[in-house]
Design a protein around this motif. Structure first.
Motif, short mmCIF file in Angstrom:
data_model
loop_
_atom_site.label_atom_id
_atom_site.label_comp_id
_atom_site.label_asym_id
_atom_site.label_seq_id
_atom_site.Cartn_x
_atom_site.Cartn_y
_atom_site.Cartn_z
N UNK A 142 -4.67 -1.19 -2.29
CA UNK A 142 -5.07 0.07 -1.65
C UNK A 142 -5.95 -0.09 -0.41
N UNK A 143 -6.72 -1.16 -0.32
CA UNK A 143 -7.63 -1.20 0.84
C UNK A 143 -7.45 -2.42 1.74
N UNK A 147 1.23 4.18 -3.11
CA UNK A 147 0.71 5.56 -3.07
C UNK A 147 1.81 6.61 -2.99
N UNK A 158 0.84 -1.20 0.00
CA UNK A 158 0.00 0.00 0.00
C UNK A 158 0.87 1.26 0.00
N UNK A 159 1.83 1.29 0.93
CA UNK A 159 2.69 2.47 1.05
C UNK A 159 3.51 2.65 -0.23
N UNK A 195 -7.11 -3.34 -7.35
CA UNK A 195 -6.98 -2.15 -6.50
C UNK A 195 -7.11 -2.51 -5.03
N UNK A 196 -8.11 -3.34 -4.73
CA UNK A 196 -8.39 -3.68 -3.33
C UNK A 196 -7.18 -4.30 -2.65
N UNK A 212 -12.87 -3.09 -8.06
CA UNK A 212 -11.64 -3.62 -8.66
C UNK A 212 -10.80 -4.35 -7.59
N UNK A 272 0.88 1.90 -10.99
CA UNK A 272 -0.45 1.34 -10.76
C UNK A 272 -0.42 0.06 -9.92
N UNK A 273 -1.56 -0.27 -9.38
CA UNK A 273 -1.67 -1.40 -8.44
C UNK A 273 -1.09 -2.69 -9.03
N UNK A 294 -1.17 10.57 -10.68
CA UNK A 294 -2.04 9.57 -10.05
C UNK A 294 -1.92 8.22 -10.73
N UNK A 295 -1.47 8.23 -11.98
CA UNK A 295 -1.39 6.97 -12.72
C UNK A 295 -0.04 6.28 -12.56
N UNK A 301 3.03 7.98 -6.38
CA UNK A 301 2.11 8.84 -7.13
C UNK A 301 2.37 10.30 -6.76
#
Lengths: 427, 427
Positions: free
Chosen positions: A382-383, A315, A311-312, A378-379, A375, A328-329, A324-325, A318
């Motif tokens: 990022x989450x 992000x 995660x770190x 992404x999950x 997605x 990517x994940x 932002x692109x 970016x």
């Protein structure tokens, strides 16, 4: 031993997508078959509904034995931290101490989905034992220095380690030499390790490279070259290099290494926390360099949570690029799996793919992190958090089931580490 | 209802230390007594050995209702993301949809130790209901815009919200007006909200400020001033301002706000992921500005994990400053607790201190993150994860016990959110 997982979603990294409703047949230590409605007998059948299968993660740079130093002497400069705090107390550690702290780190790794590590430390035979007992896959790399005048002793130790542990446990354990860094090894010692890597071992070397500005400045002053140029001048680019950090890799160095077996390992938490800087991941990606990821040791991270590391790592770049692109994940997931496997020299590892080794994570999708299910790529980055990893399979065998470590008594390890640490401080 | 916690370690933020073996007596919603060997009768007595008590965390900027958009439309520019992806689908949400997604976000918040939130969204009466039912403390701030020509309608809605919810549930719920941002509100509308805040409400305003370079550039072009200078010119510094982001706050703006009730809210994950930039936390700290922390919404974070937010917020600024000592762990803990409480306008909140409101977290120290037990202040910020939060008390009542949410059926919330999201996408 065979396992059939029915109706699971899985991460297909090569095609950068999630495949739903797949059956996965694991036979021995291999992913033998992936398909729909597989009609196969297995020793164990698992319902994969509401689950997500990913390759096991590869923690390509860590120091497992350092968990005693978690939250110890924080907020210091790398060299002050090493020289004044870590090295003096590290000198008191014995092989048994390192066995127990490595066990704790291995547990943390497994609990965040790591199935392979590359560890640089010492008394590595006991790290090897911990890896074998836990069921994880590991590359044992004895961190060697000669500034203390004991280079020969370490080379001998490494030789024994290689003889006794390389390819042990059906190849789950590998042994690789590791000159610690250019600032702790003489030129002659670096050359000697390079020579032996080629002649006696598997031509893979693990080394800290270009971690801080200070290292780069000193390298220029001492050798008239930047750190990667310097090791290149010693023949290191004729070996496969697991290059921990590369925070300050230059454009010229990127040109030098881009077509070589030179694999930077990105350790975002450690590089941020020690204020080493921001690794130019976007630029490395654009040059098609095979980047792996690592947590570094508990002393600088201060945990072994690989999911948080992803995660770190995703992000922060970016913001560095103001794009932002950038990073990517899916690129983070490649670093965490197949790139890491390549960097460590494991063949057919790091993908959910027929014929690949069965190092796998089962994520529980019935969790807040995955709700709602948008997605999933992404999950994951990022989450998700490490507690979403429900079970972990390494070499075809469960090493964690429903968050329970299979082969180790986790609570006992914590108690031993606390007990030993109190003892170390009083030595 | 009274609770006596025996022999616990607690975080004493004012004295920047951990106090061991304390007894804490909670009576009603207050921490009535802290001492050694308290001989008091309580409705419930808890053994605090191997536990760490901290103030509950204050999530000072979030959008609870946005959990549908978690991992949806990632890796886009802030304005593209808002205008092309988020706003069109957000327009389809109704009050009931927002109730359920807010409930999911509240659960995520509680499970990472958050006891107070400041939420900016709409249909805020149903967010209020979710907060009341869950037992969490919350500031409801209706995000208002008038670029759509519906400013008056929103002011009226806000007025109703204030009448019906402000100070509800023994003051656990507060209502604060929130002009969304300078780029979604006209000058007249911003002025009108400022006037009403002073005359009709509690003179607190919540607003997004200086989040992106684009916002700053447009502000200079449109108003000849940077965003904070611009709202200052409209009288905003005569109110207490909960200023979400402030990523691009200038030195001149820092001078302008440093002696005012102007409280930036730092949202590191969101600012990094959306490539908004690096908030100058070190500089804000040196100017003694009261910084709070927030997670921002699930759509840009992509979770509500406050512990991870503290970790990321702490380490990224060390690398920005190239200084390992920048933004030490204790400063992050202040942001996460007492500073946040001040920013949100709650009195006697955010400390483990006699007379303070009993919003508290009980961490389980028998976890890998806290092994061995070195500096526990470091551990909270650098090595802990949300699963180390064992129980959460808000306003003197348990809202999570042993990782189980007390007042809400967590699994049911996830199922509802998934069901509603499928429905929204087909509207």
């Amino acid at each position: 031993m065979s396992v059939l997982i029915k109706n699971i979603s899985y991460l297909d990294i090569e095609n950068e997508k999630i495949v739903d409703n797949a059956d996965i047949f694991i036979n021995g230590n291999k992913i033998e078959k992936i398909g729909k409605d597989l009609n196969l007998e297995a020793d164990e059948t698992i319902n994969g509904e509401d689950k997500l299968l990913t390759p096991g993660f590869v923690n390509a740079h860590t120091h497992l034995g350092m968990s005693y130093f978690r939250n110890y002497a924080d907020d210091l400069k790398l060299m002050d931290w090493l020289e004044q705090e870590i090295w003096p107390i590290e000198a008191k550690l014995n092989a048994e101490d390192i066995y127990w702290s490595s066990m704790l780190s291995i547990i943390e790794n497994i609990k965040s989905g790591v199935t392979s590590f590359c560890d640089m430390y010492y008394e590595m035979h006991r790290v090897g034992d911990a890896a074998i007992e836990s069921g994880i896959r590991g590359v044992l790399t004895r961190g060697m220095t000669d500034v203390d005048g004991e280079g020969e002793k370490k080379l001998k130790e490494f030789d024994d380690l290689y003889k006794n542990y390389h390819n042990k446990s059906d190849g789950r354990i590998k042994v690789v030499p590791a000159p610690h860094a250019i600032y702790t090894c003489s030129t002659e010692f670096l050359k000697e390790i390079s020579k032996r890597a080629k002649e006696n071992y598997d031509n893979i070397i693990h080394i800290h490279l270009s971690e801080t500005i200070n290292e780069v400045e000193n390298s220029k002053k001492d050798y008239g070259m930047t750190p990667i140029e310097y090791v290149a001048s010693l023949g290191y680019l004729d070996s496969q290099i697991i290059a921990a950090h590369c925070v300050h890799i230059t454009d010229e160095e990127i040109e030098l290494v881009k077509d070589k077996e030179f694999y930077p390992v990105y350790n975002p938490s450690s590089n941020l926390k020690l204020a080493s800087g921001f690794t130019p991941i976007d630029k490395l990606l654009k040059n098609n360099i095979n980047i792996a990821m690592g947590t570094d040791g508990d002393s600088s991270n201060n945990n072994q949570d690989f999911i948080e590391e992803m995660h770190i790592g995703a992000i922060v770049n970016k913001a560095v690029e103001m794009n932002e692109k950038a990073v990517p994940a899916i690129e983070i997931l490649k670093m965490a799996t197949v790139n890491g496997a390549k960097a460590l020299g494991f063949k057919n590892l790091g993908l959910v793919k027929e014929g690949y080794t069965a190092d796998l994570n089962i994520f529980n999708l019935d969790s807040n992190s995955f709700t709602p299910r948008n997605n999933l790529i992404s999950a994951l980055v990022y989450s998700a958090n490490s507690h979403d990893v429900e079970s972990v399979i390494c070499d075809g065998k469960f090493i964690m089931r429903n968050r329970e470590i299979v082969n180790i008594d986790e609570k006992k390890i914590r108690e031993k580490v606390i007990e030993i640490w109190e003892n170390i401080k009083n030595r």
